[in-house]
Scaffold this active site. Sequence first.
Site, PDB file in Angstrom:
ATOM      1  CD  GLU A  22       3.919  -3.724   4.714  1.00  0.00           C
ATOM      2  OE1 GLU A  22       3.471  -4.446   5.512  1.00  0.00           O
ATOM      3  OE2 GLU A  22       5.033  -3.156   4.625  1.00  0.00           O
ATOM      4  CB  CYS A  35       6.975   0.042   0.106  1.00  0.00           C
ATOM      5  SG  CYS A  35       6.415  -1.442  -0.155  1.00  0.00           S
TER       6      CYS A  35
END
Lengths: 347, 347, 347, 347
Positions: free
Chosen positions: D185, D220
Amino acid sequence: MLGDVSVKAAHMLSLPKVSNFFCKLIQRVAPKSYQQAHGEVYVTQKFLENFAGDQVRFLARSFAVPGNHLGQQSHGFRWPYGPTAIITPFNFPLEIPVLQLMGALYMGNKPVLKVDSKVCIVMEQMLRLLHECGLPVEDVDFINADGKTMNKLLLEANPRMTLFTGSSRVADKLAFDLKGRIKLEDAGFDWKILGPDVQEVDYVAWVCDQDAYACSGQKCSAQSIVFMHENWSKSSLLSQMNELAARRKLDDLTVGPVLTFTTEAMLEHMHKLLQIPGSKVLFGGEALKDHSIPSIYGAIKPTAVFVPIEEILKDNNYELVTREIFGPFQVVTEYKGSSAPNGIGCP
Amino acid sequence: MLGDVSVKAAHMLSLPKVSNFFCKLIQRVAPKSYQQAHGEVYVTQKFLENFAGDQVRFLARSFAVPGNHLGQQSHGFRWPYGPTAIITPFNFPLEIPVLQLMGALYMGNKPVLKVDSKVCIVMEQMLRLLHECGLPVEDVDFINADGKTMNKLLLEANPRMTLFTGSSRVADKLAFDLKGRIKLEDAGFDWKILGPDVQEVDYVAWVCDQDAYACSGQKCSAQSIVFMHENWSKSSLLSQMNELAARRKLDDLTVGPVLTFTTEAMLEHMHKLLQIPGSKVLFGGEALKDHSIPSIYGAIKPTAVFVPIEEILKDNNYELVTREIFGPFQVVTEYKGSSAPNGIGCP
Amino acid sequence: MLGDVSVKAAHMLSLPKVSNFFCKLIQRVAPKSYQQAHGEVYVTQKFLENFAGDQVRFLARSFAVPGNHLGQQSHGFRWPYGPTAIITPFNFPLEIPVLQLMGALYMGNKPVLKVDSKVCIVMEQMLRLLHECGLPVEDVDFINADGKTMNKLLLEANPRMTLFTGSSRVADKLAFDLKGRIKLEDAGFDWKILGPDVQEVDYVAWVCDQDAYACSGQKCSAQSIVFMHENWSKSSLLSQMNELAARRKLDDLTVGPVLTFTTEAMLEHMHKLLQIPGSKVLFGGEALKDHSIPSIYGAIKPTAVFVPIEEILKDNNYELVTREIFGPFQVVTEYKGSSAPNGIGCP
Amino acid sequence: MLGDVSVKAAHMLSLPKVSNFFCKLIQRVAPKSYQQAHGEVYVTQKFLENFAGDQVRFLARSFAVPGNHLGQQSHGFRWPYGPTAIITPFNFPLEIPVLQLMGALYMGNKPVLKVDSKVCIVMEQMLRLLHECGLPVEDVDFINADGKTMNKLLLEANPRMTLFTGSSRVADKLAFDLKGRIKLEDAGFDWKILGPDVQEVDYVAWVCDQDAYACSGQKCSAQSIVFMHENWSKSSLLSQMNELAARRKLDDLTVGPVLTFTTEAMLEHMHKLLQIPGSKVLFGGEALKDHSIPSIYGAIKPTAVFVPIEEILKDNNYELVTREIFGPFQVVTEYKGSSAPNGIGCP
């Protein structure tokens, strides 16, 4: 198999000799400039290319979704209608029949095709080309007839689906006769709305001119009304539109005969609009001169009429202003402020 | 733009002169019959047709899904990787590089292409054809190099994605070197299972022959083992397979050199199999004679070896029986009863 | 937002108290067993679950395809019709209106819903449940009326699309009145074909019984004719079907009133079939006894009539045999040989 | 079956008692405000709703495309990997593992799941809820271990695919160890660009604050640099951002411990930035006081540092400015003119 026919026919249309032949043939029967006729041939070629190779079989892609038990599955398949009919108009003698015919064939139907009898020679030649490229002669029935005969054929042959492109009057009758087993290609009185940001005036003027007057306005998508923000009034838009319209001439068919309205009918419509307070002719508004267009057709200069937006909104004017004239005729109006004009809903 | 390149290149490949040129060029470097080489050219042509017209742009179709508020939307776009690398093997000198190269280009990547150096002349000629059809010369980098040099290039150029078709040994090394930024075209020891219903024996025999021996078995999908129900043993299947194999000859390249195994290596493998109790040679099993194939390549007759299924299931035999020989070599076995043989899991 | 309504309503229907309420309510107005009514509630619940979360917004997914120039794109959006109408029949009082109504709402339409007036109490209660789960009360118009009034409403309100499920007679009239702006849920005289391989006789008998007699045969997909290969005649199929039919009784509504045919009409149809040479009653063929079903409805035992296939193929018999009886009535026939019976085309 | 598990689990998470339990449990282990933790529970609920009903089986939809001959078809199926592994980080203890785990299960895989050991209690409780909702206990292996042990397990168990969300350092090592059989990811140093049109300053300030400081910047997608056009400098943007940041406090966890950087490491990074000519602290820039956060974690006020854009573009500064600090820290800069700042390419 039809993938092969498509790719071969597309290649033929890409050959200058063949392309030129069809452009000139279209010009013989429809009032289009060479460039416009070429656009029609080009779009037809590209459409055929889109169904080259395996693309026809991809149309028939089915699916399956698993169930709860081993062997339990839901399947979805695409089935042809079988016997179908296609009826196409005069304004695109090649593009409309080829695209609609091939679409019917790709999905496995057996169509009977009727093209408007004034222009059907174009499709007749194209069918010969398709046969040359491998289309079996028995796959399409091509009929040359008037509307009355075709109506009778439809009632007797009772096709599972009819695809009709043409006037709303005939569409209504057919929807009734065929009890709704019909698909209609839509048309209408089309609008163009220019917001408050004025930019690329050249390009906008060119697009307005093409939208309103190419093919003498005989396109389903022909611009019939322009709503411009007042900021555009101060720009050179209208004068540029006037200049572009003035360049159109009979010699190269950038202006030509109108097949469904006479000159008188169009001028009479204009005069009614001019009785609305504040209305005026922006340009055009006269019959063409020195031509040999028969009087059953129409022949006027590309015309624009300004009508104030407050007047358009009045009930008795609204119907008149939004009447569709399938010719080189458009209405221009102006609005103020930061939002779209109140009370105007797109039909 | 690439749609135009594709349709032009497809048309070129459909011309007998061009198609014939590539068939013969493929035969010069790869041990294929004319028909098989033609198959490769034909598949390449059809692939290019599939991306004619607007089909390339349809690949870049994006989507949007509405959210809860006005203006809130989720968009999905497809992005190219940018710099990419493609490495292709000897056995399909035209089909594999063209399909993989065009796929990379269609999605907007800038690929560097390396074709196995024994056969890269085919793709070199094809690139010239693509350039002739409008592909910009700077869109593809074509490199002729050995594996070691290519490996160095990959490590230095660090492409965002590498597409590799070839041996699992090199694939493993590259996966490691490139930290997984690699896609591998899969291969393997392939199986064919014949159920209890015996029908169309002619056709099945022909398919088995093609699957096992076409291109001298040098296809990723070459059949390496046949599981036949005992009902097939009573049919003419094996004798028909024998006949078809016997028709293959060097003259027309229906059998040819094996590029990655020597004759000795293949015969040694066969002898190991024959030490399994109940094993026997069904046909073939000998070196080719009267030929000029260099000894660094392999040259054996199309070969089939029978091994009893009970023996295959034993651990020490299983590894041996399922070793992949990239040549004209297959194992045949037989099972009984109404269900699939117990204990055999597809790898 | 409708995703939330769906998931809440689905949860409500999954609660035994609510599910039981709707099952019993369905049984009050439609001749179904508890299990069958429960099936209807369950399917409705699962449908609502399918549109939980973001699934409704995924229905409105649009797409974009790039053109030749920066900024040039083709967009595809899905638009609602706006005002729509839904007309649903008596045999599935919950499932058909909920699925069709929610489908219309999911795509942003404003539907007016009319459910057959004999059973509309079920949907009336369901609408209250949907309101409780968050459906705005102004999103659906629910009308209780007879067909004549509804017809008038449609002609005056002129909805953009009407979805009709019901008899082909009314469908024909509406297609005409609405000039084709109608979608029809299909139905018909349904067939079941049993091939030469006899297996799982128990299961096949059970499926035949359910298909023909569940809901007293009042389903659009009710099996109306069985073609069995002669191999099945030698099996216990027919005797098992007879047993299963014999277990059906009024007490638990596994057999019940037929709403669109009287007892006399059905028996008269049977007697006409029995005049065909070789025909015979397999089981049933009698009126129900000891019941309080009003005589305007039908009440017969689950019935099967055998007619020889040669007779069915005769023109004058074909129409009679394939007449749809919307009740617990089916025809059985037998064919020989390895292929499907000649001359029978599925309508 | 998993559709049922999903809808039940979603319903459980929609119950205030259950939702509240998970929100508080998340807050025990991750530095989030109640609202943020609730966001995580809510997204998880909505995800589960998306796979209610038949939606799981729709994921396994296959397709078929017809060939040239009767019976010739190309089928596409979706296959599970089988044994898979999922490794998830500390910052979303519920959302990331549930979404990734259910995705793996929906497609038929057998996953082993490892959640960061500091927060894995949340997923441990969620698994019990899933079991209660019908998930078979043997479908998921849940392991609590440190990274070293997990690495060993991966090397020995050799899963077909591993899904990793976490630091790029570990990602690199795993890509290497697993030879690329890994999906990562993505994350990174994220940018926000404000164009010349200043509007909705309140909203923009709020979004900047959330993007940069929610979860103490440990997302993130945390905004790490803001490029604002000079027009924004004249607005109240920066002062509003300052105000919003000042409202964040330890009590309600709107600011909290940073798990991967110490206070000293973050302040040292800030001081290096401040040595760049023209740099200055906009707000924050101090350690938190009066708290009990252990010194192995970081604890600073939400901080913004201004760096002139000309300086950022210098090679020796660029690396420093774009270093990712996984905490409540961002850089702000300003550009002039009508186009985007030259020389800045998005990484």
